[in-house]
Design a protein around this motif. Sequence first.
Motif, PDB file in Angstrom:
ATOM      1  N   ALA A  81       0.829  -1.210   0.000  1.00  0.00           N
ATOM      2  CA  ALA A  81       0.000   0.000   0.000  1.00  0.00           C
ATOM      3  C   ALA A  81       0.860   1.256   0.000  1.00  0.00           C
ATOM      4  N   LYS A  82       1.929   1.244   0.788  1.00  0.00           N
ATOM      5  CA  LYS A  82       2.817   2.406   0.841  1.00  0.00           C
ATOM      6  C   LYS A  82       3.545   2.602  -0.488  1.00  0.00           C
ATOM      7  N   ASN A  83       4.029   1.506  -1.074  1.00  0.00           N
ATOM      8  CA  ASN A  83       4.726   1.621  -2.354  1.00  0.00           C
ATOM      9  C   ASN A  83       3.819   2.185  -3.441  1.00  0.00           C
ATOM     10  N   ILE A  84       2.594   1.719  -3.486  1.00  0.00           N
ATOM     11  CA  ILE A  84       1.646   2.218  -4.485  1.00  0.00           C
ATOM     12  C   ILE A  84       1.363   3.698  -4.262  1.00  0.00           C
ATOM     13  N   ALA A  85       1.160   4.076  -3.001  1.00  0.00           N
ATOM     14  CA  ALA A  85       0.905   5.485  -2.695  1.00  0.00           C
ATOM     15  C   ALA A  85       2.097   6.353  -3.067  1.00  0.00           C
ATOM     16  N   ASP A  86       3.318   5.864  -2.782  1.00  0.00           N
ATOM     17  CA  ASP A  86       4.517   6.630  -3.104  1.00  0.00           C
ATOM     18  C   ASP A  86       4.716   6.757  -4.616  1.00  0.00           C
ATOM     19  N   ALA A  87       4.419   5.676  -5.346  1.00  0.00           N
ATOM     20  CA  ALA A  87       4.561   5.724  -6.808  1.00  0.00           C
ATOM     21  C   ALA A  87       3.582   6.714  -7.415  1.00  0.00           C
ATOM     22  N   LYS A  88       2.348   6.717  -6.941  1.00  0.00           N
ATOM     23  CA  LYS A  88       1.350   7.666  -7.442  1.00  0.00           C
ATOM     24  C   LYS A  88       1.769   9.092  -7.130  1.00  0.00           C
ATOM     25  N   ALA A  89       2.233   9.310  -5.915  1.00  0.00           N
ATOM     26  CA  ALA A  89       2.645  10.658  -5.518  1.00  0.00           C
ATOM     27  C   ALA A  89       3.813  11.143  -6.367  1.00  0.00           C
ATOM     28  N   ARG A  90       4.721  10.245  -6.690  1.00  0.00           N
ATOM     29  CA  ARG A  90       5.883  10.629  -7.497  1.00  0.00           C
ATOM     30  C   ARG A  90       5.464  10.990  -8.917  1.00  0.00           C
ATOM     31  N   LEU A  91       4.496  10.257  -9.455  1.00  0.00           N
ATOM     32  CA  LEU A  91       4.013  10.572 -10.789  1.00  0.00           C
ATOM     33  C   LEU A  91       3.356  11.943 -10.799  1.00  0.00           C
ATOM     34  N   VAL A  92       2.575  12.232  -9.764  1.00  0.00           N
ATOM     35  CA  VAL A  92       1.947  13.549  -9.652  1.00  0.00           C
ATOM     36  C   VAL A  92       3.016  14.641  -9.537  1.00  0.00           C
ATOM     37  N   GLU A  93       4.055  14.372  -8.751  1.00  0.00           N
ATOM     38  CA  GLU A  93       5.143  15.347  -8.604  1.00  0.00           C
ATOM     39  C   GLU A  93       5.837  15.590  -9.939  1.00  0.00           C
ATOM     40  N   TYR A  94       5.990  14.551 -10.712  1.00  0.00           N
ATOM     41  CA  TYR A  94       6.606  14.698 -12.032  1.00  0.00           C
ATOM     42  C   TYR A  94       5.734  15.554 -12.935  1.00  0.00           C
ATOM     43  N   TYR A  95       4.419  15.332 -12.889  1.00  0.00           N
ATOM     44  CA  TYR A  95       3.500  16.161 -13.671  1.00  0.00           C
ATOM     45  C   TYR A  95       3.640  17.624 -13.267  1.00  0.00           C
ATOM     46  N   GLU A  96       3.676  17.857 -11.966  1.00  0.00           N
ATOM     47  CA  GLU A  96       3.764  19.231 -11.470  1.00  0.00           C
ATOM     48  C   GLU A  96       5.071  19.893 -11.911  1.00  0.00           C
ATOM     49  N   THR A  97       6.160  19.158 -11.815  1.00  0.00           N
ATOM     50  CA  THR A  97       7.458  19.711 -12.200  1.00  0.00           C
ATOM     51  C   THR A  97       7.518  19.976 -13.695  1.00  0.00           C
ATOM     52  N   THR A  98       6.961  19.073 -14.477  1.00  0.00           N
ATOM     53  CA  THR A  98       6.931  19.266 -15.928  1.00  0.00           C
ATOM     54  C   THR A  98       6.120  20.496 -16.295  1.00  0.00           C
ATOM     55  N   ALA A  99       4.997  20.702 -15.616  1.00  0.00           N
ATOM     56  CA  ALA A  99       4.182  21.889 -15.864  1.00  0.00           C
ATOM     57  C   ALA A  99       4.974  23.158 -15.580  1.00  0.00           C
ATOM     58  N   SER A 100       5.698  23.149 -14.471  1.00  0.00           N
ATOM     59  CA  SER A 100       6.503  24.314 -14.107  1.00  0.00           C
ATOM     60  C   SER A 100       7.573  24.594 -15.151  1.00  0.00           C
ATOM     61  N   VAL A 101       8.234  23.533 -15.623  1.00  0.00           N
ATOM     62  CA  VAL A 101       9.281  23.691 -16.629  1.00  0.00           C
ATOM     63  C   VAL A 101       8.712  24.221 -17.938  1.00  0.00           C
ATOM     64  N   ALA A 102       7.600  23.646 -18.395  1.00  0.00           N
ATOM     65  CA  ALA A 102       7.000  24.068 -19.662  1.00  0.00           C
ATOM     66  C   ALA A 102       6.483  25.498 -19.580  1.00  0.00           C
ATOM     67  N   ASN A 103       5.880  25.862 -18.451  1.00  0.00           N
ATOM     68  CA  ASN A 103       5.363  27.219 -18.290  1.00  0.00           C
ATOM     69  C   ASN A 103       6.473  28.257 -18.167  1.00  0.00           C
ATOM     70  N   ASN A 104       7.675  27.795 -17.897  1.00  0.00           N
ATOM     71  CA  ASN A 104       8.815  28.699 -17.757  1.00  0.00           C
ATOM     72  C   ASN A 104       9.732  28.631 -18.972  1.00  0.00           C
ATOM     73  N   GLY A 105       9.164  28.264 -20.103  1.00  0.00           N
ATOM     74  CA  GLY A 105       9.948  28.244 -21.331  1.00  0.00           C
ATOM     75  C   GLY A 105      10.976  27.139 -21.397  1.00  0.00           C
ATOM     76  N   TYR A 106      10.773  26.071 -20.652  1.00  0.00           N
ATOM     77  CA  TYR A 106      11.662  24.905 -20.651  1.00  0.00           C
ATOM     78  C   TYR A 106      13.064  25.219 -20.128  1.00  0.00           C
ATOM     79  N   LYS A 107      13.182  26.296 -19.370  1.00  0.00           N
ATOM     80  CA  LYS A 107      14.471  26.631 -18.771  1.00  0.00           C
ATOM     81  C   LYS A 107      14.775  25.658 -17.638  1.00  0.00           C
ATOM     82  N   ASP A 108      16.037  25.343 -17.480  1.00  0.00           N
ATOM     83  CA  ASP A 108      16.510  24.477 -16.400  1.00  0.00           C
ATOM     84  C   ASP A 108      15.892  23.089 -16.428  1.00  0.00           C
ATOM     85  N   TRP A 109      15.438  22.628 -17.579  1.00  0.00           N
ATOM     86  CA  TRP A 109      14.842  21.301 -17.643  1.00  0.00           C
ATOM     87  C   TRP A 109      15.840  20.220 -17.258  1.00  0.00           C
ATOM     88  N   GLU A 110      17.124  20.431 -17.597  1.00  0.00           N
ATOM     89  CA  GLU A 110      18.132  19.409 -17.304  1.00  0.00           C
ATOM     90  C   GLU A 110      18.399  19.275 -15.805  1.00  0.00           C
TER      91      GLU A 110
END
Length: 223
Positions: A81-110
Amino acid sequence: MVSSAITPTRTIAILIGVAVIAVAGFAVVRSGVFEPETVQGAIPGPGSSSPSVSASRSPSASPSPTLTAAPEPTTPAQIKAKNIADAKARLVEYYETTASVANNGYKDWEVELPPFWGHPDFHTAMRPVFDQYADEGRYTVGVAHVESMKVTSYAPSSVQTEEVGLEACVDFGDVETFERDGTVIARDRGVPTRYLFQYLMRNQGATGEWTVYREIPESERAC
């Protein structure tokens, strides 16, 4: 979802888990990684803001109870249960970070995105895309919404390389892509905005960090 009539050079794009739907079309998937021509993905997680808590308190109010850390999971069911919750949370965090990068002109993506990528081919596939977008000054406005996530598989491991399969429906209807001068890069008429993706999340062992190891678009399935 995506109509089978949509040509490979004219569809909507996404980045994330790993990788991307292209405005110019669904890219070829190799080793679980898209090889897109373009990327249109501001990808946040579903409503993740926490309710605000008032700082004011009546003088007569009782002190807040002391918070204690949740016990570590010990049984196989608790660990799963914890692993599944952590995996879902990480995917959401990745979505959030990608949104931030794209909205900022893809700066600092690396700096921002590679920590999320569990497969080495991601960096190879993403570098030319993000470098080009950053050089051109392209950016996005708005955020995508994860409409649902469903667990499709779970593989425990004694060496901390657990894997969780997730099926996610993502709506990109609120996302717009712009050129440097503010010109909107319009979607083709009739191109859908909701896409279904299969993700494989993997725990990276020594670091204990979950990563997006594979992303496959299910372009013929509605969500």
